[in-house]
Scaffold this active site. Structure first.
Site, PDB file in Angstrom:
ATOM      1  N   LYS A 190      11.254   3.427   7.757  1.00  0.00           N
ATOM      2  CA  LYS A 190      10.352   2.342   7.365  1.00  0.00           C
ATOM      3  C   LYS A 190      11.137   1.231   6.684  1.00  0.00           C
ATOM      4  CE  LYS A 190       5.976   1.508   4.884  1.00  0.00           C
ATOM      5  NZ  LYS A 190       4.929   2.108   4.022  1.00  0.00           N
ATOM      6  N   SER A 208       0.174   1.474   5.401  1.00  0.00           N
ATOM      7  CA  SER A 208       1.056   0.377   5.764  1.00  0.00           C
ATOM      8  C   SER A 208       2.161   0.781   6.724  1.00  0.00           C
ATOM      9  CB  SER A 208       1.691  -0.199   4.495  1.00  0.00           C
ATOM     10  OG  SER A 208       2.514   0.763   3.839  1.00  0.00           O
ATOM     11  N   SER A 268      -0.332   5.451   2.784  1.00  0.00           N
ATOM     12  CA  SER A 268       0.420   4.763   3.837  1.00  0.00           C
ATOM     13  C   SER A 268       1.265   5.665   4.723  1.00  0.00           C
ATOM     14  CB  SER A 268       1.318   3.687   3.218  1.00  0.00           C
ATOM     15  OG  SER A 268       0.552   2.682   2.609  1.00  0.00           O
TER      16      SER A 268
END
Length: 498
Positions: free
Chosen positions: A85, A160, A184
């Protein structure tokens, strides 16, 4: 698409260690899949093909030498590539946090998680898309465009960390790393039929994890199976003196727990169904039906199931969306165009204050600005006690609810999300509807406890994935893996997105 990329990480690692296939071959296969599919899914913001192949070649050499010398490999996942990420710093590729204000910026240091991955011989394929500074539930808030769900490209993959989840579902990577501030990791996992774990707060270092809300953020592992997730969890967890919030405690044996759970015996395990997270406005019938079936499956495995009351969960959303923006307004003050990242209007005629204002106006997206303003308001002198302090008191009550629940049960369960993946654009103009999507996951972030989302099938409503959330007390992450692996084994194989 080759069969190689459909193998789970544990199988790939065993084949690489036995030299049946090379780390370079596996990494190249993943890079080929990214090249073939990412124009459609946009899971990646940056693909680091050369670096990943170089890392894979280094692992292949190390395996050859270790085999000849009878030595151990760098880790049980050596040679298995991973998607990272874009909130974790890396010295050899950009870190943008999905924001224009950090476009093109490369960190001078690796995050601790990044360093642990490198030391374990795990090639990093690249950086995945995310909501800007991890603020969002759909990955639509990325400054670089949304990620699409491989199960239905008209739908979101969650947020997210939708990029990491989509990369797993699209077989672009067998492993991924996410961060979880209010769900997330778990929420995108639920929407993509992958496994995601939010570890206990403080057990995975936040050094080099660019902060959204420091008391809520937690890095964690993502994969397509519970065992793969456990193997990755074991790699990244552990005390880090560079992180002031790091817990100096032994890492639970999550791999052993996953292997034990896969044998399918939950006799004596006490499971609580959270009353506040099983019904109400916004819950799809298909999600509730899947959850009911999952609870019945757990009961059939020998678990003792009862209902648990956590009354203050009803106030968790309001508390979370005061605490998080308050921390955001402080954490994001550093992004001002003075030291790194975007700088706007510095033409010699403007003051430093004007440059800062123009840079932040141009560099931050609408959702980030909204949360900065809410947080600044909540922390202002006239409202600090009325809003922020009250939210912190509610946070304490939520933690007490959980502590009380764990007096009578070992783990808690709930749906991971109230509904399946919604359509792109459906909630963008309705922040409250977007925030409500985190209803099931955010209480654990407020309490600092651990949680997992494991696939529980496809919804009868729309044939999209549903996730079962498993929750456990702080430092009892191994319980997640035992129950999750037992459920996964009993549930059996599921369809895949591709």
């Amino acid at each position: 698409m080759t069969d190689l990329i459909k193998l789970d990480a544990a199988t790939l690692a065993a084949k690489i260690a036995a030299r049946e296939v090379s780390a370079t071959e596996v990494t190249q296969a993943c890079l080929d899949q990214i090249a073939a599919t990412d124009a459609e899914y946009h899971a990646f913001l940056h693909v680091a093909g050369d670096q990943a192949l170089a890392a894979a070649a280094t692992v292949d050499k190390a395996i050859h030498e270790a085999t000849a010398a009878g030595e151990r490999l760098p880790s049980p996942l050596a040679g298995v590539p991973l998607a990272l990420k874009d909130v974790f710093t890396t010295t050899d590729m950009p870190t943008t946090c999905g924001s224009k204000i950090l476009e093109g910026w490369t960190s001078p240091y690796d995050a601790t998680v990044t360093a642990k991955l490198r030391a374990a011989g795990i090639p990093i394929l690249g950086k995945t898309n995310m909501d800007e500074f991890a603020m969002g539930s759909s990955t639509e808030n990325s400054a670089y465009g949304p990620t699409r769900n491989p199960w239905n490209v008209d739908c979101v993959p969650g947020g997210s960390g939708g990029g990491s989840a989509a990369a797993l579902a699209a077989f672009q990577a067998p492993l991924a790393i996410g961060s979880d501030t209010g769900g997330s990791i778990r929420q995108p996992a639920a929407l993509t039929a992958t496994v995601g774990v939010k570890p206990t707060y403080g057990t995975v270092s936040r050094y080099g994890l660019i902060a959204c809300a420091s008391s809520l953020d937690q890095g964690g592992p993502c994969a397509r199976t519970v065992l793969d997730t456990a193997l990755l969890h074991q790699v990244i967890a552990g005390h880090d003196p560079r992180d002031s919030t790091s817990v100096n405690a032994a890492v639970p044996d999550v791999v052993g727990a996953a292997r034990a759970g896969a044998r399918g015996d939950l006799k004596g395990v006490r499971i609580g169904v959270v009353k506040q997270l099983r019904s109400g406005e916004g819950y799809q019938p298909g999600v509730l039906a899947s959850f009911t079936a999952a609870v019945e499956q757990l009961t059939a495995l020998g678990a003792e199931v009862s209902e648990v009351d956590c009354p203050h969960f009803d106030h968790s959303l309001a508390a979370y969306y005061l605490i998080l923006p308050s921390e955001v307004s402080s954490n994001l003050a550093k992004f001002d165009g003075m030291r790194y990242g975007l700088r706007v209007g510095d033409d010699g005629t403007t003051s430093a204050e004007e440059v800062m204002a123009m840079t932040r106006a141009a560099g931050f997206g609408a959702e980030v600005k909204r949360r900065i303003m809410i947080g600044t308001y909540a922390l202002s002198a006239g409202y600090y006690d009325a809003y922020y302090n009250q939210a912190q008191k509610v946070r304490t009550l939520i933690a007490r609810d959980l502590d009380e629940a764990y007096r009578s049960v070992d783990v808690l369960v709930s749906p991971a999300t109230p509904s399946t993946a919604f359509r792109l654009g459906e909630k963008v103009d309705d922040p409250l509807a977007m925030y409500l999507f985190d209803l099931c996951t955010l209480p654990l972030n407020l309490a600092g406890h651990c949680g997992m989302s494991v696939p529980s099938g496809l919804s009868a409503d729309d044939n999209l994935p549903v996730g079962l959330q498993i929750m456990a007390p702080a430092l009892a992450d191994d319980r997640l893996y035992r129950v999750g692996a037992a459920y996964e084994a009993a549930r059996g194989p599921l369809p895949t997105a591709l």
